[in-house]
Write an enzyme that holds these catalytic residues in place. Structure first.
Site, mmCIF file in Angstrom:
data_model
loop_
_atom_site.group_PDB
_atom_site.id
_atom_site.type_symbol
_atom_site.label_atom_id
_atom_site.label_comp_id
_atom_site.label_asym_id
_atom_site.label_seq_id
_atom_site.Cartn_x
_atom_site.Cartn_y
_atom_site.Cartn_z
ATOM 1 N N LYS A 1 0.842 -1.203 0.000
ATOM 2 C CA LYS A 1 0.000 0.000 0.000
ATOM 3 C C LYS A 1 0.877 1.253 0.000
ATOM 4 C CE LYS A 1 -3.624 -2.595 2.306
ATOM 5 N NZ LYS A 1 -4.243 -2.984 3.597
ATOM 6 N N GLN B 1 -4.459 -1.502 9.812
ATOM 7 C CA GLN B 1 -4.193 -2.817 9.224
ATOM 8 C C GLN B 1 -4.707 -3.912 10.167
ATOM 9 O OE1 GLN B 1 -2.872 -3.335 6.109
ATOM 10 N NE2 GLN B 1 -3.312 -5.499 6.427
ATOM 11 N N ASP C 1 -11.239 2.190 3.715
ATOM 12 C CA ASP C 1 -11.450 0.739 3.640
ATOM 13 C C ASP C 1 -12.930 0.398 3.426
ATOM 14 O OD1 ASP C 1 -9.328 -0.994 3.631
ATOM 15 O OD2 ASP C 1 -9.073 -1.025 5.803
#
Ligand SMILES: NC(=O)C1=CN([C@@H]2O[C@H](COP(=O)(O)OP(=O)(O)OC[C@H]3O[C@@H](n4cnc5c(N)ncnc54)[C@H](OP(=O)(O)O)[C@@H]3O)[C@@H](O)[C@H]2O)C=CC1
Ligand SMILES: NC(=O)C1=CN([C@@H]2O[C@H](COP(=O)(O)OP(=O)(O)OC[C@H]3O[C@@H](n4cnc5c(N)ncnc54)[C@H](OP(=O)(O)O)[C@@H]3O)[C@@H](O)[C@H]2O)C=CC1
Lengths: 302, 302
Positions: free
Chosen positions: B57, B101, B124
């Protein structure tokens, strides 16, 4: 009607009445501990249908022994005024459920109003947070919308297996079709969501062990589509002209009842099927909310 | 592979690369106006898989010309400390996307953390409010989860019709199966959601014009289940032992690719199918967020 057909009818009227009688007893117990469930309704304007829905909810709340507040506001109320009123109710520890009767006049944004109700008092279950939690695997909404909850309750009351069954939901509205789909999925049915763009609806319905119709079109679900032994829940409530009635009309469902009942193992009538469950589930949501607040399983919202 | 089979393969790698190249150009334009999209990632602990996801990412963000912040915290961080950190990022107007995460260590409640990210920075797409708005007919989420969004983007890139088509989604996780189901429904597919309790999965898949597999079981979707002409999106990423590889394993999808490709009109490979789309869609979400903030279509979150 022949007795073997009659036995197939799911008597939502009696089931709803029993649920409300049990809630009444539960509320009596709560009151002894000093907790009185309290429903607040805000009605804007005086639409005839809204009047009658609000009256029904009021009657049910009072009958169950709840506290009840009705704020009837003129059509001219501004969105800001309405938001202020909701905010006050959000912060009132005596109120456990807030319901803004829809539809609202055009100058008010229903989405903004729905999201303004504290999701911990959202007994209608329409708040996006409650909807989001309904959809998430590892979460639980604080409230589930009343009509979908009533549909599932009917399936359970008649002992209909859900896990592993094929279910078809026709209609995908926020208030009925979509949440009922989510509930079926949560209970491990394999569910298909149908709508106005669905092709070959009949073939799809034919595969279903459970059919839930929430379309709003009189008798559009043909009786011959129903698989033998399927359970049919008909949410539709459609007025059709009937000169033998004083009102000039009668209510029919979305399902071609007289043919469907030949195939179904169980089926709800219209009226007296899903209809009475909606109010019963609203009362249920109120009791859930009051208990959650009273038992302090959540922080109070003040 | 024969050319006519090869032509069926949906090249997610190239599609993802092109999307990222276009985003890079868009970001250059944004920068000229003084707006630099900024992704912040919080990583707790140092799991090997998390390290590698975060690295990917980071690389993508930097390549695209974004600002990037990584907070690597020890396993011992408390939930309160983590919440405080998120809160600070929520209130930092320079940050447009916050990503925590997963998985987190056991002493931290992932649900609480997910809901703590401001839904306006939830790139997300996991926040219940965004999930709720995804499900509601008349609303739009601010962000859609990256992998589901990538699946739909692939369907669109290859010109696959969606409206009115039968779609079957296998797997109903919060991060893939459920949102991909919702997106298909929003685009007017008639979708069926399957899971571990589904019976006769093969028969159900056989009816689908679009099959999306997100199960996590190597080659469990048999090639013979695929209807001739169907489009298959395989999200599964399953390591299987392979002694010819240095790592000792290779990745395969949930679909029996070599048989399925004989029936499908289009199919994604694993790897280089859905995988590269996830990162591309994360970058897309960042650009959406930065633009929304910069163009002031929403009130800033400070
Ligand atoms: N307590 C109770 O008993 C309640 C009863 N109702 C009744 O339930 C019914 C549905 O209500 P509601 O959900 O609010 O209605 P909406 O009008 O909001 O939704 C109707 C749904 O039916 C779908 N639809 C329309 N035409 C067709 C078709 N030809 N084939 C398949 N699907 C179709 C629409 O599809 P699309 O999304 O593509 O437009 C839509 O999803 C109404 O009769 C209403 O009166 C509702 C609430 C409570
Ligand atoms: N960028 C990418 O390419 C990404 C790839 N993935 C990959 O996608 C796959 C799925 O991931 P994720 O959604 O997180 O997985 P989860 O484990 O969270 O969910 C798996 C789903 O598959 C269902 N399932 C399990 N067994 C069966 C079965 N025998 N038949 C039908 N359904 C079954 C489960 O059903 P139930 O709900 O009943 O348990 C569950 O809904 C994995 O291989 C993962 O690595 C995931 C995210 C991103």
């Amino acid at each position: 009607m022949e007795p073997e057909l009659k036995a197939k009818i799911i008597d939502g009227f009696t089931i709803g009445k029993n649920i409300r009688a049990n809630l009444k007893l539960e509320i009596e117990e709560l009151k002894k501990k000093g907790c009185v469930p309290h429903l607040a309704i805000i009605q804007v304007g005086a639409r005839e249908d809204s009047n009658s829905y609000v009256r029904m909810k009021q009657r049910a709340a009072v009958e169950a022994g709840m506290d009840f507040t009705l704020r009837k506001e003129p059509e001219s109320i501004t969105q800001a005024e309405l938001l202020a009123m909701i905010n006050k109710m959000n912060n009132d520890p005596a109120i456990h459920g807030i319901l803004v009767q829809l539809p609202l006049p055009k100058h008010i944004d229903e989405k903004v109003i729905t999201e303004a109700v504290d999701y911990r008092k959202d007994v209608d279950g329409f708040h996006s947070l409650n909807m989001g939690k309904l959809v998430k695997k590892d979460e639980d909404p604080l409230f589930v919308a009343c009509t979908p909850k009533g549909c599932i309750r009917l399936l359970k009351e008649v002992g209909c297996p859900i896990s592993g069954q094929r279910a078809v939901v026709i209609g995908r509205s926020n208030i009925v079709g979509m949440p009922v789909f989510q509930l079926l999925n949560r209970l491990d049915a394999t569910a298909t969501l149908c709508h106005s763009r669905t092709k070959n609806l009949g073939e799809i319905v034919k595969q279903a062990d459970i059919v839930i119709a929430a379309v709003g079109r009189a008798r559009m679900v043909k009786g011959e589509w129903i698989k033998d032994g399927a359970v049919v829940i008909d949410v539709g409530t459609n007025p059709v002209p009937d000169s033998t009635k004083k009102s000039g009309y009668r209510l029919v469902g979305d399902v071609e009842f007289d043919v469907a009942i030949q195939h179904a193992s169980r089926i709800t009538p219209v009226p007296k099927g899903v209809g009475p469950m909606t109010i019963a589930m609203l009362m249920d949501n109120l009791v859930i909310s009051a208990k959650r607040y009273f038992e302090g399983t959540r922080a109070p919202w003040t």
